[in-house]
Design a protein around this motif. Structure first.
Motif, PDB file in Angstrom:
ATOM      1  N   LYS A  75      43.392  42.849  36.014  1.00 51.00           N
ATOM      2  CA  LYS A  75      42.646  42.484  37.225  1.00 51.00           C
ATOM      3  C   LYS A  75      43.487  42.505  38.498  1.00 51.00           C
ATOM      4  O   LYS A  75      42.934  42.586  39.600  1.00 51.00           O
ATOM      5  CB  LYS A  75      42.017  41.100  37.041  1.00 51.00           C
ATOM      6  N   LEU A  76      44.828  42.440  38.348  1.00 46.40           N
ATOM      7  CA  LEU A  76      45.684  42.406  39.532  1.00 46.40           C
ATOM      8  C   LEU A  76      46.661  43.584  39.602  1.00 46.40           C
ATOM      9  O   LEU A  76      46.697  44.312  40.599  1.00 46.40           O
ATOM     10  CB  LEU A  76      46.469  41.081  39.586  1.00 46.40           C
ATOM     11  N   GLU A  77      47.435  43.773  38.543  1.00 50.36           N
ATOM     12  CA  GLU A  77      48.499  44.777  38.592  1.00 50.36           C
ATOM     13  C   GLU A  77      47.956  46.208  38.639  1.00 50.36           C
ATOM     14  O   GLU A  77      48.307  46.983  39.531  1.00 50.36           O
ATOM     15  CB  GLU A  77      49.453  44.598  37.393  1.00 50.36           C
ATOM     16  N   ILE A  78      47.116  46.548  37.683  1.00 51.10           N
ATOM     17  CA  ILE A  78      46.604  47.927  37.639  1.00 51.10           C
ATOM     18  C   ILE A  78      45.757  48.271  38.871  1.00 51.10           C
ATOM     19  O   ILE A  78      45.966  49.332  39.480  1.00 51.10           O
ATOM     20  CB  ILE A  78      45.823  48.186  36.326  1.00 51.10           C
ATOM     21  N   PRO A  79      44.800  47.421  39.293  1.00 49.03           N
ATOM     22  CA  PRO A  79      44.044  47.763  40.506  1.00 49.03           C
ATOM     23  C   PRO A  79      44.917  47.963  41.738  1.00 49.03           C
ATOM     24  O   PRO A  79      44.657  48.862  42.543  1.00 49.03           O
ATOM     25  CB  PRO A  79      43.113  46.552  40.685  1.00 49.03           C
ATOM     26  N   LYS A 138      48.347  36.833  30.854  1.00 49.72           N
ATOM     27  CA  LYS A 138      49.127  38.036  31.184  1.00 49.72           C
ATOM     28  C   LYS A 138      48.251  39.294  31.158  1.00 49.72           C
ATOM     29  O   LYS A 138      48.414  40.186  31.986  1.00 49.72           O
ATOM     30  CB  LYS A 138      50.301  38.184  30.220  1.00 49.72           C
ATOM     31  N   ILE A 139      47.349  39.362  30.190  1.00 49.48           N
ATOM     32  CA  ILE A 139      46.435  40.511  30.094  1.00 49.48           C
ATOM     33  C   ILE A 139      45.502  40.550  31.296  1.00 49.48           C
ATOM     34  O   ILE A 139      45.245  41.615  31.871  1.00 49.48           O
ATOM     35  CB  ILE A 139      45.611  40.449  28.781  1.00 49.48           C
ATOM     36  N   GLN A 140      44.991  39.400  31.692  1.00 46.87           N
ATOM     37  CA  GLN A 140      44.105  39.335  32.860  1.00 46.87           C
ATOM     38  C   GLN A 140      44.833  39.732  34.134  1.00 46.87           C
ATOM     39  O   GLN A 140      44.275  40.447  34.977  1.00 46.87           O
ATOM     40  CB  GLN A 140      43.535  37.920  33.004  1.00 46.87           C
ATOM     41  N   ILE A 141      46.078  39.289  34.256  1.00 43.35           N
ATOM     42  CA  ILE A 141      46.888  39.666  35.426  1.00 43.35           C
ATOM     43  C   ILE A 141      47.108  41.170  35.457  1.00 43.35           C
ATOM     44  O   ILE A 141      46.997  41.812  36.511  1.00 43.35           O
ATOM     45  CB  ILE A 141      48.235  38.912  35.424  1.00 43.35           C
ATOM     46  N   ILE A 176      50.910  38.183  42.019  1.00 34.31           N
ATOM     47  CA  ILE A 176      51.085  37.765  40.621  1.00 34.31           C
ATOM     48  C   ILE A 176      51.144  36.247  40.536  1.00 34.31           C
ATOM     49  O   ILE A 176      50.538  35.633  39.651  1.00 34.31           O
ATOM     50  CB  ILE A 176      52.366  38.385  40.016  1.00 34.31           C
ATOM     51  N   ASP A 177      51.889  35.638  41.460  1.00 29.78           N
ATOM     52  CA  ASP A 177      52.007  34.175  41.474  1.00 29.78           C
ATOM     53  C   ASP A 177      50.643  33.515  41.661  1.00 29.78           C
ATOM     54  O   ASP A 177      50.345  32.478  41.045  1.00 29.78           O
ATOM     55  CB  ASP A 177      52.956  33.733  42.596  1.00 29.78           C
ATOM     56  N   ALA A 178      49.823  34.116  42.526  1.00 29.92           N
ATOM     57  CA  ALA A 178      48.482  33.576  42.762  1.00 29.92           C
ATOM     58  C   ALA A 178      47.645  33.632  41.486  1.00 29.92           C
ATOM     59  O   ALA A 178      46.920  32.689  41.151  1.00 29.92           O
ATOM     60  CB  ALA A 178      47.795  34.356  43.876  1.00 29.92           C
ATOM     61  N   GLY A 179      47.756  34.751  40.752  1.00 32.11           N
ATOM     62  CA  GLY A 179      47.035  34.890  39.485  1.00 32.11           C
ATOM     63  C   GLY A 179      47.489  33.873  38.465  1.00 32.11           C
ATOM     64  O   GLY A 179      46.662  33.269  37.754  1.00 32.11           O
ATOM     65  N   GLU A 180      48.804  33.678  38.376  1.00 34.15           N
ATOM     66  CA  GLU A 180      49.334  32.683  37.438  1.00 34.15           C
ATOM     67  C   GLU A 180      48.894  31.282  37.829  1.00 34.15           C
ATOM     68  O   GLU A 180      48.582  30.447  36.972  1.00 34.15           O
ATOM     69  CB  GLU A 180      50.868  32.772  37.406  1.00 34.15           C
ATOM     70  N   GLY A 181      48.848  31.016  39.150  1.00 38.17           N
ATOM     71  CA  GLY A 181      48.421  29.707  39.636  1.00 38.17           C
ATOM     72  C   GLY A 181      46.964  29.430  39.318  1.00 38.17           C
ATOM     73  O   GLY A 181      46.562  28.266  39.163  1.00 38.17           O
TER      74      GLY A 181
END
Length: 245
Positions: free
Chosen positions: A156-160, A150-153, A140-145
């Motif tokens: 593209k990150l949380e659900i997968p 929040k929707i993209q995270i 998550i931190d990498a996505g925020e960086g």
């Protein structure tokens, strides 16, 4: 004893139990009944699949968004309310749940679908919450960086990354529902429970097992198909990570 050995023993035990059940059904005349009444079996199987399909479809439609909702930091305080609401569907015996809902909505397959829907929520909801909550924070931190919203995270990150756990909950819910749907016959919902309870009523083991065996076959087949679909849906990278773990 390592995990693979335990899994092998469990598989062998399951196969042995299924073979024993099929042998019992053959001896009781279940297969003869099925061969002589294929139309009835297909009709009741269709009813059974309709009950399971509709109830599980709406369970996924409700439980997955709810699970995502209560994992958002802003709404996490509602976690216990949502989980305990879904808990009712599992803690109350299915037969009692059917009777309770029948007292409000009457007899019919719609009532059975509603009861099965309520009974299906918890595994899907719990696994959705667990899958998202247990994602490594560094992802998550990498996505925020990278400047992701929040929707993209989430998409593209949380659900997968949570998908294997979420799908495991859906598989569990559907397989449980296949067995529970047999009780729908008691409130006019139809399904393979018709043969089971008819066999019990007239003390005919063959007829009873002619309803029970198809339910077992349906549960195993659906679980197998969903397992194959899971491998197609979950990314190869996440699958390799799970294998290493």
């Amino acid at each position: 004893m390592n995990g693979k050995k335990i899994e092998r023993i469990a598989r062998i035990s399951l196969v042995a139990i299924i073979i024993a059940l099929f042998a019992w059904a053959f001896k009781a005349g279940s297969f003869e009944f099925i061969i002589n009444n294929p139309g009835d079996l297909l009709y009741l199987s269709g009813q059974h699949l309709r009950l399971v399909g509709i109830s599980c479809f709406f369970a996924v439609l409700v439980a997955v968004p709810l699970g995502i909702f209560v994992t958002r930091p802003k709404y996490k305080k509602y976690d216990w309310i949502v989980i305990n609401f879904a808990n009712v569907g599992q803690t109350v015996p299915t037969l009692a749940l059917l009777a309770l809902i029948m007292s409000f909505f009457g007899l019919g397959w719609q009532t059975a679908v509603f009861a099965l829907w309520f009974n299906s929520l918890l595994p899907i909801l719990r696994n959705t919450v667990a899958g998202i909550d247990n994602i490594n924070r560094s992802i998550i931190d990498a996505g925020e960086g990278m400047g992701m919203t929040k929707i993209q995270i989430l998409l593209k990150l949380e659900i997968p990354n949570a998908l294997p756990v979420m799908l495991a909950g859906i598989r569990t819910s559907i397989v449980i529902n296949v067995g529970s749907a047999a009780l729908a016959f008691l409130i006019g919902g139809g399904g393979l429970g018709d043969l089971i309870f008819t066999g019990i009523a007239i003390a005919d083991t063959g007829i009873m097992l002619s309803g029970a065996i198809p339910i077992i076959v349906l549960a195993i087949s659906i679980d197998f198909i969903l397992g194959k679909l899971e491998k197609l849906v979950v990314s190869k990278g996440i699958q390799r990570k799970l294998e290493i773990i």
